[in-house]
Design a protein around this motif. Sequence first.
Motif, PDB file in Angstrom:
ATOM      1  N   THR A  95       0.795  -1.237   0.000  1.00  8.41           N
ATOM      2  CA  THR A  95       0.000   0.000   0.000  1.00  8.41           C
ATOM      3  C   THR A  95       0.826   1.285   0.000  1.00  8.41           C
ATOM      4  OG1 THR A  95      -0.128  -0.079   2.423  1.00  8.41           O
ATOM      5  CG2 THR A  95      -1.906  -1.133   1.184  1.00  8.41           C
ATOM      6  N   LEU A  96       2.100   1.229   0.364  1.00  4.26           N
ATOM      7  CA  LEU A  96       2.889   2.460   0.452  1.00  4.26           C
ATOM      8  C   LEU A  96       3.052   3.123  -0.914  1.00  4.26           C
ATOM      9  CD1 LEU A  96       5.764   1.652   2.978  1.00  4.26           C
ATOM     10  CD2 LEU A  96       3.904   3.301   3.252  1.00  4.26           C
ATOM     11  N   PRO A  97       3.154   4.454  -0.948  1.00  2.90           N
ATOM     12  CA  PRO A  97       3.385   5.149  -2.227  1.00  2.90           C
ATOM     13  C   PRO A  97       4.713   4.748  -2.840  1.00  2.90           C
ATOM     14  CG  PRO A  97       2.745   6.687  -0.476  1.00  2.90           C
ATOM     15  CD  PRO A  97       3.025   5.381   0.186  1.00  2.90           C
ATOM     16  N   LEU A  98       4.841   4.965  -4.136  1.00  3.69           N
ATOM     17  CA  LEU A  98       6.100   4.706  -4.816  1.00  3.69           C
ATOM     18  C   LEU A  98       7.191   5.591  -4.219  1.00  3.69           C
ATOM     19  CD1 LEU A  98       4.931   4.446  -8.539  1.00  3.69           C
ATOM     20  CD2 LEU A  98       5.544   2.582  -6.988  1.00  3.69           C
ATOM     21  N   GLY A  99       8.352   5.012  -4.034  1.00  3.55           N
ATOM     22  CA  GLY A  99       9.452   5.721  -3.381  1.00  3.55           C
ATOM     23  C   GLY A  99       9.622   5.355  -1.934  1.00  3.55           C
ATOM     24  N   LEU A 100       8.618   4.681  -1.360  1.00  2.00           N
ATOM     25  CA  LEU A 100       8.693   4.185   0.010  1.00  2.00           C
ATOM     26  C   LEU A 100       8.466   2.677  -0.009  1.00  2.00           C
ATOM     27  CD1 LEU A 100       6.627   6.844   2.027  1.00  2.00           C
ATOM     28  CD2 LEU A 100       9.115   6.651   1.881  1.00  2.00           C
ATOM     29  N   SER A 101       9.252   1.956   0.778  1.00  2.00           N
ATOM     30  CA  SER A 101       9.100   0.519   0.874  1.00  2.00           C
ATOM     31  C   SER A 101       9.575   0.077   2.253  1.00  2.00           C
ATOM     32  CB  SER A 101       9.896  -0.187  -0.225  1.00  2.00           C
ATOM     33  OG  SER A 101       9.614  -1.583  -0.230  1.00  2.00           O
ATOM     34  N   VAL A 102       9.510  -1.210   2.513  1.00  2.00           N
ATOM     35  CA  VAL A 102       9.907  -1.743   3.820  1.00  2.00           C
ATOM     36  C   VAL A 102      10.756  -2.986   3.621  1.00  2.00           C
ATOM     37  CG1 VAL A 102       7.960  -0.827   5.121  1.00  2.00           C
ATOM     38  CG2 VAL A 102       7.749  -3.040   3.985  1.00  2.00           C
ATOM     39  N   MET A 103      11.561  -3.292   4.638  1.00  2.00           N
ATOM     40  CA  MET A 103      12.346  -4.511   4.653  1.00  2.00           C
ATOM     41  C   MET A 103      12.521  -4.960   6.096  1.00  2.00           C
ATOM     42  SD  MET A 103      16.330  -3.316   4.191  1.00  2.00           S
ATOM     43  CE  MET A 103      16.875  -4.963   4.645  1.00  2.00           C
ATOM     44  N   SER A 104      12.790  -6.239   6.270  1.00  2.00           N
ATOM     45  CA  SER A 104      13.062  -6.788   7.589  1.00  2.00           C
ATOM     46  C   SER A 104      14.558  -6.871   7.799  1.00  2.00           C
ATOM     47  CB  SER A 104      12.431  -8.181   7.717  1.00  2.00           C
ATOM     48  OG  SER A 104      12.776  -8.774   8.951  1.00  2.00           O
ATOM     49  N   HIS A 105      15.008  -6.380   8.970  1.00  2.00           N
ATOM     50  CA  HIS A 105      16.436  -6.429   9.281  1.00  2.00           C
ATOM     51  C   HIS A 105      16.599  -6.529  10.789  1.00  2.00           C
ATOM     52  CE1 HIS A 105      20.730  -5.764   8.891  1.00  2.00           C
ATOM     53  NE2 HIS A 105      20.650  -4.816   9.798  1.00  2.00           N
ATOM     54  N   ALA A 106      17.316  -7.569  11.233  1.00  2.00           N
ATOM     55  CA  ALA A 106      17.598  -7.760  12.663  1.00  2.00           C
ATOM     56  C   ALA A 106      16.313  -7.739  13.487  1.00  2.00           C
ATOM     57  CB  ALA A 106      18.573  -6.692  13.143  1.00  2.00           C
ATOM     58  N   ASP A 107      15.293  -8.451  13.005  1.00  2.00           N
ATOM     59  CA  ASP A 107      14.011  -8.569  13.715  1.00  2.00           C
ATOM     60  C   ASP A 107      13.273  -7.240  13.832  1.00  2.00           C
ATOM     61  OD1 ASP A 107      14.460 -11.289  14.119  1.00  2.00           O
ATOM     62  OD2 ASP A 107      15.574 -10.905  15.969  1.00  2.00           O
ATOM     63  N   ARG A 108      13.608  -6.286  12.977  1.00  2.00           N
ATOM     64  CA  ARG A 108      12.900  -5.007  12.964  1.00  2.00           C
ATOM     65  C   ARG A 108      12.510  -4.678  11.535  1.00  2.00           C
ATOM     66  NH1 ARG A 108      15.786  -0.390  16.453  1.00  2.00           N
ATOM     67  NH2 ARG A 108      13.769   0.556  15.997  1.00  2.00           N
ATOM     68  N   THR A 109      11.516  -3.821  11.393  1.00  2.00           N
ATOM     69  CA  THR A 109      11.088  -3.353  10.084  1.00  2.00           C
ATOM     70  C   THR A 109      11.703  -1.990   9.814  1.00  2.00           C
ATOM     71  OG1 THR A 109       9.008  -4.587  10.134  1.00  2.00           O
ATOM     72  CG2 THR A 109       9.117  -2.684   8.669  1.00  2.00           C
ATOM     73  N   MET A 110      12.406  -1.879   8.704  1.00  3.51           N
ATOM     74  CA  MET A 110      13.013  -0.621   8.298  1.00  3.51           C
ATOM     75  C   MET A 110      12.265  -0.085   7.086  1.00  3.51           C
ATOM     76  SD  MET A 110      17.102  -1.310   8.752  1.00  3.51           S
ATOM     77  CE  MET A 110      17.416   0.455   8.921  1.00  3.51           C
ATOM     78  N   VAL A 111      12.072   1.226   7.048  1.00  3.91           N
ATOM     79  CA  VAL A 111      11.428   1.890   5.920  1.00  3.91           C
ATOM     80  C   VAL A 111      12.516   2.387   4.970  1.00  3.91           C
ATOM     81  CG1 VAL A 111       9.940   3.778   5.186  1.00  3.91           C
ATOM     82  CG2 VAL A 111       9.445   2.551   7.311  1.00  3.91           C
ATOM     83  N   ILE A 112      12.424   1.975   3.725  1.00  8.31           N
ATOM     84  CA  ILE A 112      13.370   2.402   2.690  1.00  8.31           C
ATOM     85  C   ILE A 112      12.747   3.577   1.950  1.00  8.31           C
ATOM     86  CG2 ILE A 112      14.756   1.661   0.734  1.00  8.31           C
ATOM     87  CD1 ILE A 112      14.199  -1.227   1.594  1.00  8.31           C
ATOM     88  N   ALA A 113      13.463   4.701   1.915  1.00  5.99           N
ATOM     89  CA  ALA A 113      12.953   5.915   1.275  1.00  5.99           C
ATOM     90  C   ALA A 113      13.928   6.389   0.216  1.00  5.99           C
ATOM     91  CB  ALA A 113      12.721   7.015   2.306  1.00  5.99           C
ATOM     92  N   HIS A 114      13.388   6.743  -0.941  1.00 10.70           N
ATOM     93  CA  HIS A 114      14.192   7.380  -1.975  1.00 10.70           C
ATOM     94  C   HIS A 114      14.170   8.894  -1.708  1.00 10.70           C
ATOM     95  CE1 HIS A 114      14.775   3.837  -4.608  1.00 10.70           C
ATOM     96  NE2 HIS A 114      13.615   3.466  -4.079  1.00 10.70           N
ATOM     97  N   THR A 115      15.325   9.458  -1.431  1.00  7.25           N
ATOM     98  CA  THR A 115      15.432  10.867  -1.078  1.00  7.25           C
ATOM     99  C   THR A 115      16.270  11.604  -2.114  1.00  7.25           C
ATOM    100  OG1 THR A 115      17.467  10.652   0.229  1.00  7.25           O
ATOM    101  CG2 THR A 115      15.395  10.123   1.338  1.00  7.25           C
ATOM    102  N   LEU A 116      16.356  12.912  -1.951  1.00  4.69           N
ATOM    103  CA  LEU A 116      17.178  13.719  -2.858  1.00  4.69           C
ATOM    104  C   LEU A 116      18.651  13.362  -2.738  1.00  4.69           C
ATOM    105  CD1 LEU A 116      15.462  17.198  -2.296  1.00  4.69           C
ATOM    106  CD2 LEU A 116      15.242  15.706  -4.295  1.00  4.69           C
ATOM    107  N   GLU A 117      19.085  12.861  -1.577  1.00  9.13           N
ATOM    108  CA  GLU A 117      20.481  12.500  -1.359  1.00  9.13           C
ATOM    109  C   GLU A 117      20.766  11.043  -1.701  1.00  9.13           C
ATOM    110  OE1 GLU A 117      18.555  13.906   0.949  1.00  9.13           O
ATOM    111  OE2 GLU A 117      19.317  15.976   0.835  1.00  9.13           O
ATOM    112  N   GLY A 118      19.745  10.265  -2.043  1.00  9.15           N
ATOM    113  CA  GLY A 118      19.924   8.849  -2.341  1.00  9.15           C
ATOM    114  C   GLY A 118      18.995   7.995  -1.507  1.00  9.15           C
TER     115      GLY A 118
END
Length: 249
Positions: A95-118
């Motif tokens: 459901t997240l907008p394009l440019g935002l996603s999620v991943m599992s890392h070390a038993d936590r959920t991290m949000v991956i964001a495409h930003t102006l810096e990368g």
Amino acid sequence: MSWSNNCYKLPRIADYAAAEKRFNDTAQPRESLWKAFQRPLDGAKAHHKRIQFDPSNQAYELVLYRTPLVTYYPDGTVAVRPDSRKMSRDFLYATLPLGLSVMSHADRTMVIAHTLEGQAWYSVAVGALHFKHCGDHLWRITSPTDPRIRERMCLKRAALVRKATKPFLDWVQTTRVLCGEPSIKAFAFPKYPDSLDALQDTELWPTLAAGVSDRAAWVRGAYDAFGARTELAISDYEPPRRGRHPKFS
């Protein structure tokens, strides 16, 4: 449609206007379970996956069971709650907008964001992460995030710690066996029960022993006490480290 935990058919909602349109274009189901401020995301029988309107702040929330995972505000802010459960990640991924996603890392959920810096990786233990759209599927974080910590190990010092602590750990384990406590190695007898005398600060061991019931916790405490393990802060733009024990980002 039958009740299901599948989230791959859920709509991807880009912004506040899309959330409002989705809410207004979807009829309220007739079942008594549905309230006037709720609309289904995946059919009338899937009440646990819904969009609802919050009149207190004029926001639209994407809800999984009782948890609002994504919230769209009138000023364009998108709030993401990085819940650690697998179904919550599947819900966010769909459901997240394009440019935002999620991943599992070390038993936590991290949000991956495409930003102006990368590309950046964010996480927060309590609450939600707030993002502002910068155009062309780019986002800017506007809320506090948890600092990212990476663990580094001095292998030579760690080897010395393991060599020095093993006889002492065997002595502790044998003492528990003689006292009638269960042990994995019931016949582990100490070879050199006083070999820790060569270490610099043996007075730390009574402190480390408090509340510790397994060998792994003892060894980890020894790494901390004698400087074999260090933690360093890293940038949000550094990719998470892969490996067998990715406890830190």
